[in-house]
Design an enzyme around this catalytic site. Structure first.
Site, PDB file in Angstrom:
ATOM      1  CB  THR A 178     -22.022  13.467  -5.190  1.00 45.96           C
ATOM      2  OG1 THR A 178     -23.099  12.651  -4.795  1.00 45.96           O
ATOM      3  CG2 THR A 178     -22.388  14.232  -6.440  1.00 45.96           C
ATOM      4  CG  ASP A 209     -28.698  17.269  -4.711  1.00 50.21           C
ATOM      5  OD1 ASP A 209     -28.610  16.098  -4.273  1.00 50.21           O
ATOM      6  OD2 ASP A 209     -27.704  18.005  -4.870  1.00 50.21           O
ATOM      7  CB  THR A 229     -21.659  17.189  -3.154  1.00 49.01           C
ATOM      8  OG1 THR A 229     -21.617  15.971  -2.391  1.00 49.01           O
ATOM      9  CG2 THR A 229     -20.607  18.136  -2.576  1.00 49.01           C
ATOM     10  CG  HIS A 231     -29.717  15.143   3.237  1.00 49.07           C
ATOM     11  ND1 HIS A 231     -30.891  15.772   3.588  1.00 49.07           N
ATOM     12  CD2 HIS A 231     -29.987  13.811   3.274  1.00 49.07           C
ATOM     13  CE1 HIS A 231     -31.817  14.867   3.860  1.00 49.07           C
ATOM     14  NE2 HIS A 231     -31.288  13.672   3.675  1.00 49.07           N
ATOM     15  N   GLY A 232     -29.340  15.246  -0.551  1.00 51.92           N
ATOM     16  CA  GLY A 232     -30.141  15.676  -1.694  1.00 51.92           C
ATOM     17  C   GLY A 232     -31.510  16.210  -1.336  1.00 51.92           C
TER      18      GLY A 232
END
Ligand code: ASP
Length: 318
Positions: A178, A209, A229, A231-232
């Site tokens: 991201t 996220d 950035t 793991h959402g």
């Protein structure tokens, strides 16, 4: 105030083969964005430009080169925020638009709303003269390969990214790439922006996220700005951006320490990894990642300072 631009190109288990492309992309993004700050333009203009630069670059998971969902489709999330009036524009599940971050800015500036998504977001983009690309134009060979690999792992029962209590750390670390930017301009205004294709193999309709304020993005002139950035599902449950800013504002923790402490605590408690870039209102920089790698860089005093591996810092002239 001395202007500063800080960017990231995603946290994760980035393969060695992608390191040099990412570092080049980070440097280009910094040069593109900082030019505007140097010309006296706002931090908002600079973060938008820096993110647009990485949305065009298939070394990153944003715009062209975005991750694919399990149907092989690009669904993008983005958010942008300015710290003077706390105005923001957030977008989710956007398809076929090259620059989601610029659409997010239009949401902020041209509507009475903060967050729009899906087909309506695409229609909104069209009414503001963003030309939809032909379907599939944002899909790259690399993204297809990543989805194939994801599906193979899933078929072997190795992927557990959607059930965090049984997270397989390895699968979580393979996320990433991201993009985000945070800047402060000569007037002391702070802005932050984040743009992503999400995570490979996500369920169609999954939202991460990155478009959520306080998780992926936040800017407040009275404290600082953050883009995150990783793991959402983990970052949004932990409110990573807000936690960092709280440590700075409520506990007077220095910005580097705050970025480190909050990110480390998130991974200790929730397993999922991630990273964050933070600027405080004095223009001090915080950078930390609990993942294996995170591409990052900033411009200060006409020097480019950047890196991707833990403990490694490169410097060169702007
Ligand atoms: N945070 C993004 C998401 O989960 C992915 C990333 O940062 O690489 O959608």
């Amino acid at each position: 105030m001395k202007p500063i631009l800080l960017v990231h190109g995603g946290a994760g288990d980035i393969p060695a083969s992608r390191v040099s492309g990412k570092l080049d992309g980070i440097k280009k993004s910094l040069r593109d964005g900082f030019k505007l700050l140097n010309n006296g333009q706002s931090s908002l203009d600079a973060v938008e430009e820096a993110v647009r630069s990485m949305e065009l670059d298939d070394n990153f998971n944003a715009g062209y080169g975005s991750c694919l969902n399990s149907d092989g489709i690009v669904e993008m999330d983005a958010s942008i925020m300015e710290g003077k009036y706390l105005k923001a524009g957030c977008l989710t599940l956007l398809q076929d638009i090259m620059h989601p971050i610029s659409v997010a800015r239009k949401v902020m500036e041209k509507t009475n709303h903060t967050f729009i998504g899906g087909e309506s977001a695409l229609k909104f983009a069209e009414t503001h003269n963003f030309k939809p690309l032909t379907k599939g134009s944002l899909v790259t060979e690399n993204a297809k390969l990543a989805l194939d690999e994801f599906k193979e792992r899933q078929a072997k029962g190795l992927d557990t990214i959607f059930s965090p209590t049984e997270l397989d750390k390895k699968s979580v670390e393979e996320l990433g790439e991201t993009v985000g930017a945070v800047a402060i301009d000569v007037d002391g205004n702070i802005a932050a922006a984040t743009s992503t294709g999400g995570i490979t193999g996500k369920m169609p309709g999954r939202i991460g996220d990155s478009p959520i304020l306080g998780c992926g993005t936040y800017a407040d002139n009275e404290i600082g700005g953050v883009s995150t950035t990783g793991h959402g599902e983990t970052i949004m449950r932990f409110n990573l951006a807000q936690r960092i800013l709280q440590l700075i504002s409520l506990k007077q923790v220095p910005v580097q320490q705050a970025t480190e402490d909050a990110t480390r605590e998130m991974t200790q408690r929730l397993i999922g990894t991630g990273g964050a870039i933070t600027l405080d209102k004095q223009g001090e920089v915080g950078i930390y990642f609990s993942s294996e790698r995170m591409a990052w860089g900033y411009v200060k005093d006409n020097k480019l300072i950047y890196g991707i591996n833990k403990g490694e810092i490169y410097r060169e002239d702007l």
